[in-house]
Design a protein around this motif. Sequence first.
Motif, PDB file in Angstrom:
ATOM      1  N   LEU A 190     -11.284   5.334   4.704  1.00  0.00           N
ATOM      2  CA  LEU A 190     -11.018   5.031   6.111  1.00  0.00           C
ATOM      3  C   LEU A 190      -9.564   5.291   6.483  1.00  0.00           C
ATOM      4  CD1 LEU A 190     -13.135   1.809   6.734  1.00  0.00           C
ATOM      5  CD2 LEU A 190     -13.645   4.161   7.403  1.00  0.00           C
ATOM      6  N   VAL A 191      -8.647   5.121   5.537  1.00  0.00           N
ATOM      7  CA  VAL A 191      -7.236   5.432   5.781  1.00  0.00           C
ATOM      8  C   VAL A 191      -7.076   6.927   6.063  1.00  0.00           C
ATOM      9  CG1 VAL A 191      -4.925   5.462   4.747  1.00  0.00           C
ATOM     10  CG2 VAL A 191      -6.449   3.507   4.352  1.00  0.00           C
ATOM     11  N   ILE A 192      -7.710   7.755   5.239  1.00  0.00           N
ATOM     12  CA  ILE A 192      -7.634   9.203   5.422  1.00  0.00           C
ATOM     13  C   ILE A 192      -8.281   9.606   6.746  1.00  0.00           C
ATOM     14  CG2 ILE A 192      -8.370  11.441   4.482  1.00  0.00           C
ATOM     15  CD1 ILE A 192      -6.111  10.081   2.849  1.00  0.00           C
ATOM     16  N   VAL A 193      -9.427   9.004   7.070  1.00  0.00           N
ATOM     17  CA  VAL A 193     -10.092   9.318   8.345  1.00  0.00           C
ATOM     18  C   VAL A 193      -9.216   8.873   9.511  1.00  0.00           C
ATOM     19  CG1 VAL A 193     -12.102   8.844   9.819  1.00  0.00           C
ATOM     20  CG2 VAL A 193     -12.415   9.301   7.372  1.00  0.00           C
ATOM     21  N   ALA A 194      -8.595   7.705   9.419  1.00  0.00           N
ATOM     22  CA  ALA A 194      -7.718   7.234  10.496  1.00  0.00           C
ATOM     23  C   ALA A 194      -6.536   8.184  10.687  1.00  0.00           C
ATOM     24  CB  ALA A 194      -7.225   5.817  10.196  1.00  0.00           C
ATOM     25  N   ALA A 227      -6.854  23.427  -9.234  1.00  0.00           N
ATOM     26  CA  ALA A 227      -7.386  23.482  -7.866  1.00  0.00           C
ATOM     27  C   ALA A 227      -6.507  22.673  -6.909  1.00  0.00           C
ATOM     28  CB  ALA A 227      -8.821  22.968  -7.835  1.00  0.00           C
ATOM     29  N   PHE A 228      -6.016  21.506  -7.358  1.00  0.00           N
ATOM     30  CA  PHE A 228      -5.072  20.756  -6.525  1.00  0.00           C
ATOM     31  C   PHE A 228      -3.818  21.599  -6.283  1.00  0.00           C
ATOM     32  CE2 PHE A 228      -7.207  16.829  -8.217  1.00  0.00           C
ATOM     33  CZ  PHE A 228      -7.538  16.254  -6.999  1.00  0.00           C
ATOM     34  N   GLN A 229      -3.303  22.205  -7.340  1.00  0.00           N
ATOM     35  CA  GLN A 229      -2.065  22.966  -7.258  1.00  0.00           C
ATOM     36  C   GLN A 229      -2.239  24.169  -6.333  1.00  0.00           C
ATOM     37  OE1 GLN A 229      -0.606  26.076  -8.630  1.00  0.00           O
ATOM     38  NE2 GLN A 229       1.329  25.341  -7.780  1.00  0.00           N
ATOM     39  N   LEU A 281      -2.226  13.718   0.354  1.00  0.00           N
ATOM     40  CA  LEU A 281      -2.915  15.008   0.370  1.00  0.00           C
ATOM     41  C   LEU A 281      -3.765  15.209  -0.875  1.00  0.00           C
ATOM     42  CD1 LEU A 281      -0.108  17.213   1.929  1.00  0.00           C
ATOM     43  CD2 LEU A 281      -2.229  16.432   3.021  1.00  0.00           C
ATOM     44  N   ILE A 282      -3.310  14.714  -2.011  1.00  0.00           N
ATOM     45  CA  ILE A 282      -4.133  14.756  -3.231  1.00  0.00           C
ATOM     46  C   ILE A 282      -5.389  13.922  -3.031  1.00  0.00           C
ATOM     47  CG2 ILE A 282      -4.226  13.978  -5.639  1.00  0.00           C
ATOM     48  CD1 ILE A 282      -1.168  14.754  -5.750  1.00  0.00           C
ATOM     49  N   ILE A 283      -5.235  12.734  -2.471  1.00  0.00           N
ATOM     50  CA  ILE A 283      -6.387  11.867  -2.212  1.00  0.00           C
ATOM     51  C   ILE A 283      -7.339  12.537  -1.221  1.00  0.00           C
ATOM     52  CG2 ILE A 283      -7.086   9.658  -1.194  1.00  0.00           C
ATOM     53  CD1 ILE A 283      -4.337   8.573  -2.382  1.00  0.00           C
ATOM     54  N   ALA A 328       0.837  -1.201   0.000  1.00  0.00           N
ATOM     55  CA  ALA A 328       0.000   0.000   0.000  1.00  0.00           C
ATOM     56  C   ALA A 328       0.874   1.253   0.000  1.00  0.00           C
ATOM     57  CB  ALA A 328      -0.941   0.000   1.203  1.00  0.00           C
ATOM     58  N   LEU A 329       1.933   1.239   0.786  1.00  0.00           N
ATOM     59  CA  LEU A 329       2.827   2.392   0.819  1.00  0.00           C
ATOM     60  C   LEU A 329       3.534   2.593  -0.506  1.00  0.00           C
ATOM     61  CD1 LEU A 329       4.301   2.076   4.406  1.00  0.00           C
ATOM     62  CD2 LEU A 329       2.702   3.808   3.556  1.00  0.00           C
ATOM     63  N   ASP A 330       3.754   1.528  -1.240  1.00  0.00           N
ATOM     64  CA  ASP A 330       4.354   1.644  -2.558  1.00  0.00           C
ATOM     65  C   ASP A 330       3.456   2.469  -3.479  1.00  0.00           C
ATOM     66  OD1 ASP A 330       6.685   0.653  -4.200  1.00  0.00           O
ATOM     67  OD2 ASP A 330       5.019  -0.023  -5.463  1.00  0.00           O
ATOM     68  N   VAL A 331       2.152   2.388  -3.269  1.00  0.00           N
ATOM     69  CA  VAL A 331       1.186   3.090  -4.117  1.00  0.00           C
ATOM     70  C   VAL A 331       0.896   4.495  -3.593  1.00  0.00           C
ATOM     71  CG1 VAL A 331      -1.184   3.049  -5.004  1.00  0.00           C
ATOM     72  CG2 VAL A 331       0.137   0.937  -4.881  1.00  0.00           C
ATOM     73  N   ILE A 332       0.704   4.653  -2.291  1.00  0.00           N
ATOM     74  CA  ILE A 332       0.231   5.929  -1.734  1.00  0.00           C
ATOM     75  C   ILE A 332       1.121   6.468  -0.635  1.00  0.00           C
ATOM     76  CG2 ILE A 332      -2.188   5.528  -2.302  1.00  0.00           C
ATOM     77  CD1 ILE A 332      -2.415   4.862   0.834  1.00  0.00           C
ATOM     78  N   GLY A 333       2.355   6.017  -0.528  1.00  0.00           N
ATOM     79  CA  GLY A 333       3.176   6.287   0.639  1.00  0.00           C
ATOM     80  C   GLY A 333       3.878   7.618   0.732  1.00  0.00           C
ATOM     81  N   ASP A 334       3.688   8.529  -0.197  1.00  0.00           N
ATOM     82  CA  ASP A 334       4.306   9.838  -0.008  1.00  0.00           C
ATOM     83  C   ASP A 334       3.226  10.842   0.383  1.00  0.00           C
ATOM     84  OD1 ASP A 334       3.666  11.763  -2.489  1.00  0.00           O
ATOM     85  OD2 ASP A 334       3.817   9.689  -3.197  1.00  0.00           O
ATOM     86  N   TRP A 335       3.638  11.905   1.075  1.00  0.00           N
ATOM     87  CA  TRP A 335       2.627  12.819   1.620  1.00  0.00           C
ATOM     88  C   TRP A 335       1.844  13.532   0.541  1.00  0.00           C
ATOM     89  CZ3 TRP A 335       7.712  14.526   3.407  1.00  0.00           C
ATOM     90  CH2 TRP A 335       8.220  15.600   2.697  1.00  0.00           C
ATOM     91  N   TRP A 336       2.476  13.846  -0.605  1.00  0.00           N
ATOM     92  CA  TRP A 336       1.719  14.531  -1.651  1.00  0.00           C
ATOM     93  C   TRP A 336       0.574  13.663  -2.154  1.00  0.00           C
ATOM     94  CZ3 TRP A 336       1.983  19.321  -1.269  1.00  0.00           C
ATOM     95  CH2 TRP A 336       3.172  20.025  -1.118  1.00  0.00           C
TER      96      TRP A 336
END
Length: 150
Positions: free
Chosen positions: A92-96, A42-44, A28-30, A17-25
Amino acid sequence: MVKRVSLWDTGCPVARALDVIGDWWSLLIIRDAFDGVRRFGAFQAGLGIAKGMLATRLRDLTERGILETVPASDGSAYRDYVLTEKGRGLFLVIVALRQWGEDHLYRPDEPRSALIDTATGAPVARLDLRAPDGRSLGWRDTHVRKADGA
């Protein structure tokens, strides 16, 4: 600059999972996509991220099936970025992460945003891991059974 090492081939679902979404940017985009952000600009603007970095992260999230591009909702020639089913599964990951941040990274008197139940207007309840019989589980109440049976 250090080359990022892929964790995809490990037997650990957290590492994959961290390989896919493991950086802070990416996270934050998600997060912003859950908040309704859909356009590159708008993201930028919201994140203050460099355009090249944002383009790379959006491309990676799209290639990995977290986001997809669709025709702009306003009928313009632009494309919108929207969460796929796989991407929506990260809610749920973002909420956690949000709840952990609220618990550990704010002073008691510091103002903060709140996650609200749209139907009732009330703050969302705390996430709680539960056993099939309804018991609340903490980290000491669980263990990982490795794929090799160990």
